[in-house]
Scaffold this active site. Structure first.
Site, PDB file in Angstrom:
ATOM      1  N   GLY A   1       6.992  -1.010  -3.234  1.00  0.00           N
ATOM      2  CA  GLY A   1       6.232   0.217  -3.087  1.00  0.00           C
ATOM      3  C   GLY A   1       6.730   1.297  -4.023  1.00  0.00           C
TER       4      GLY A   1
ATOM      5  N   HIS B   1       7.807   0.597   7.014  1.00  0.00           N
ATOM      6  CA  HIS B   1       7.163   1.687   6.275  1.00  0.00           C
ATOM      7  C   HIS B   1       8.088   2.236   5.197  1.00  0.00           C
ATOM      8  CE1 HIS B   1       3.184   3.501   7.191  1.00  0.00           C
ATOM      9  NE2 HIS B   1       3.562   4.417   6.317  1.00  0.00           N
TER      10      HIS B   1
ATOM     11  N   TYR C   1      -5.411   2.354   8.577  1.00  0.00           N
ATOM     12  CA  TYR C   1      -5.067   3.346   9.584  1.00  0.00           C
ATOM     13  C   TYR C   1      -6.345   3.531  10.402  1.00  0.00           C
ATOM     14  CZ  TYR C   1      -0.816   4.717   7.053  1.00  0.00           C
ATOM     15  OH  TYR C   1       0.417   4.738   6.449  1.00  0.00           O
TER      16      TYR C   1
ATOM     17  N   PRO D   1       0.823  -1.214   0.000  1.00  0.00           N
ATOM     18  CA  PRO D   1       0.000   0.000   0.000  1.00  0.00           C
ATOM     19  C   PRO D   1       0.853   1.258   0.000  1.00  0.00           C
ATOM     20  CG  PRO D   1       0.044  -0.989   2.184  1.00  0.00           C
ATOM     21  CD  PRO D   1       0.734  -1.955   1.274  1.00  0.00           C
TER      22      PRO D   1
ATOM     23  N   SER E   1      -4.225   1.365   0.257  1.00  0.00           N
ATOM     24  CA  SER E   1      -4.097   2.181   1.457  1.00  0.00           C
ATOM     25  C   SER E   1      -5.444   2.757   1.888  1.00  0.00           C
ATOM     26  CB  SER E   1      -3.118   3.334   1.203  1.00  0.00           C
ATOM     27  OG  SER E   1      -3.133   4.264   2.273  1.00  0.00           O
TER      28      SER E   1
ATOM     29  N   THR F   1      -1.681  -1.313  10.102  1.00  0.00           N
ATOM     30  CA  THR F   1      -0.337  -0.753  10.188  1.00  0.00           C
ATOM     31  C   THR F   1      -0.034  -0.359  11.624  1.00  0.00           C
ATOM     32  OG1 THR F   1      -0.233   0.015   7.903  1.00  0.00           O
ATOM     33  CG2 THR F   1       1.106   1.195   9.498  1.00  0.00           C
TER      34      THR F   1
ATOM     35  N   LYS G   1       1.062  -5.139   9.908  1.00  0.00           N
ATOM     36  CA  LYS G   1       2.136  -4.623   9.053  1.00  0.00           C
ATOM     37  C   LYS G   1       3.009  -3.680   9.867  1.00  0.00           C
ATOM     38  CE  LYS G   1       2.899  -2.234   4.647  1.00  0.00           C
ATOM     39  NZ  LYS G   1       3.762  -1.136   5.123  1.00  0.00           N
TER      40      LYS G   1
ATOM     41  N   ARG H   1      14.407  -3.987  -4.986  1.00  0.00           N
ATOM     42  CA  ARG H   1      14.665  -3.277  -6.244  1.00  0.00           C
ATOM     43  C   ARG H   1      15.070  -4.214  -7.379  1.00  0.00           C
ATOM     44  NH1 ARG H   1      12.543  -0.306  -3.271  1.00  0.00           N
ATOM     45  NH2 ARG H   1      13.160   1.790  -2.593  1.00  0.00           N
TER      46      ARG H   1
END
Length: 410
Positions: free
Chosen positions: A358, A304, A178, A126, A155, A204, A280, A339
């Site tokens: 992300g 995060h 959240y 998210p 999210s 989260t 998370k 990556r």
């Protein structure tokens, strides 16, 4: 059309086909056509997704496309960005063992999670406010993820409605939560997710305090736009444009993140819905054990993206201890710093069930919209399949701790 162009067009079609994405990958011999073909001059910043050689090529293109403050929001870590860098750099401390003389013409990258099958263990973590990166926001991302057969988490403060995102994804996405500091709002968000057919809620737990997003603050100084036009100040104004909060009374909310959360909150949440619950932000074996005792259905090892606290602990270094503590009772996912396809391989070897990205897909989104996201996912998947063939495993279950040599320290 000559035979080389026809071959490229066929391969491009196959790569974009959802049916092809769901099947075990078939090894194609490396073509030397690329060495003979006429090329074009490409500057420091790519002009199209097809010009990218790796996902890093999309970051400068995203920076060029975005206003300074929006790019700063995407790029920032906290304090000196050291934890953000550690997330990526620590993957270099894990080496891959390669076994030879294994028939790797066909490999299977399918991942199973909570009874569903995905074409790849790579999932899209998210990221909030994707409308700041592209007008199509999470809708473009969902369409790209669908084409590649990859899982996605939305999210709470995304710019697209969860029902719309799930529709474009082709199957229900998960919702990252959240909870705010108002239980009434928490329940309203839960009921909205349930009504949309959401199978899992991702709470989260790593935003318990403030943060010093220094890179964002520096880049914002270079932005001469009138930000108040979109950001009115105060929680109600900030979330008024977010679909998850439409029709919800947020007058009593003072904090988006629920900074008073304890393990009792997890128990309360568990008793309030039949959706699966994942936490998370877990980074220690001790918290992983508590999470299992609390009855959660899964854990996402995450900091995060290095933008919560400047702990200097990378997620890949925390992963093995969490996996050991969980002892196979629930799936353990991980994100942060991924990556390369080799990073995905290493995380799976250290016990992850699935591996999230992300920033890379948001670079693609900002630079080129849906085609950019698709290109990022294709590159990572191609790199992952390549290292599987080179190292020997032909399915995910064959990627184990014996597949790597780790120099990580928790």
């Amino acid at each position: 059309m000559n035979h080389i162009d026809a071959r490229r067009q066929l391969l491009r079609y196959l790569a974009s086909s959802p049916l092809f994405a769901a099947l075990p990958s078939i090894s194609l011999a490396q073509s030397y056509d690329v060495l003979r073909a006429q090329t074009k001059k490409i500057g420091d910043i790519i002009d199209s997704p097809e010009d990218a050689l790796d996902v890093f090529d999309f970051e400068p293109a995203a920076r060029k496309a975005l206003p300074p403050a929006h790019y700063g929001y995407l790029a920032t870590g906290v304090d000196g960005d050291a934890t953000l860098r550690a997330n990526s750099e620590d993957y270099a401390k894990v080496r891959i063992k390669a076994s030879r003389l294994i028939d790797a013409r066909k490999i299977d990258t399918r991942m199973h999670l909570f009874g569903l099958e995905y074409a790849s263990p790579i999932f899209l973590s998210p990221v909030s406010s994707q409308g700041a990166f592209h007008a199509d926001a999470e809708i473009a991302v969902a369409r790209a993820a669908r084409k590649k057969g990859m899982h996605m988490i939305l999210s709470t403060v995304g710019n697209s409605a969860i029902a719309d995102v799930s529709k474009e994804h082709g199957s229900p996405v998960w919702l990252q939560l959240y909870p705010t500091d108002d239980w009434g709002v928490t329940m309203a968000l839960i009921r909205k997710a349930e009504a949309a057919g959401t199978p899992a809620l991702v709470l989260t737990v790593d935003r318990q305090g403030g943060r010093n997003t220094q890179t964002l603050f520096r880049l914002r100084r270079n932005d001469d736009r009138t930000c108040i036009a979109c950001h009115g100040g105060g929680f109600a104004n900030e979330v008024s444009r977010k679909p998850m909060f439409q029709g919800v009374d947020v007058s009593k909310v003072t904090n988006l993140y629920g900074t008073g959360m304890t393990w009792e909150f997890v128990n309360k949440l568990r008793n309030s819905t039949k959706m699966k619950i994942l936490l998370k932000g877990i980074m220690t074996a001790e918290d992983a054990e508590k999470a299992v005792r609390a009855g959660v259905d899964g854990i996402i090892v995450s900091n995060h993206g290095g933008r919560a606290e400047e702990s200097l602990q990378s997620t890949i270094s925390a992963l093995p201890a969490v996996v050991k503590a969980v002892d196979g009772k629930v799936p353990v996912l991980v994100d942060g710093g991924v990556r390369r396809g080799t990073d995905v391989y290493k995380a799976l070897a250290l016990g992850a069930t699935a591996v999230g990205i992300g920033r890379p897909y948001c670079w693609g989104l900002a630079a080129f919209g849906q085609p950019g996201v698709e290109a990022v996912l294709s590159i990572l998947q191609r790199e992952f399949e390549t290292i599987m063939r080179q190292a020997g495993p032909t399915s995910l279950k064959q990627i184990t701790a014996a597949s790597v040599i780790s120099g990580l320290q928790a």
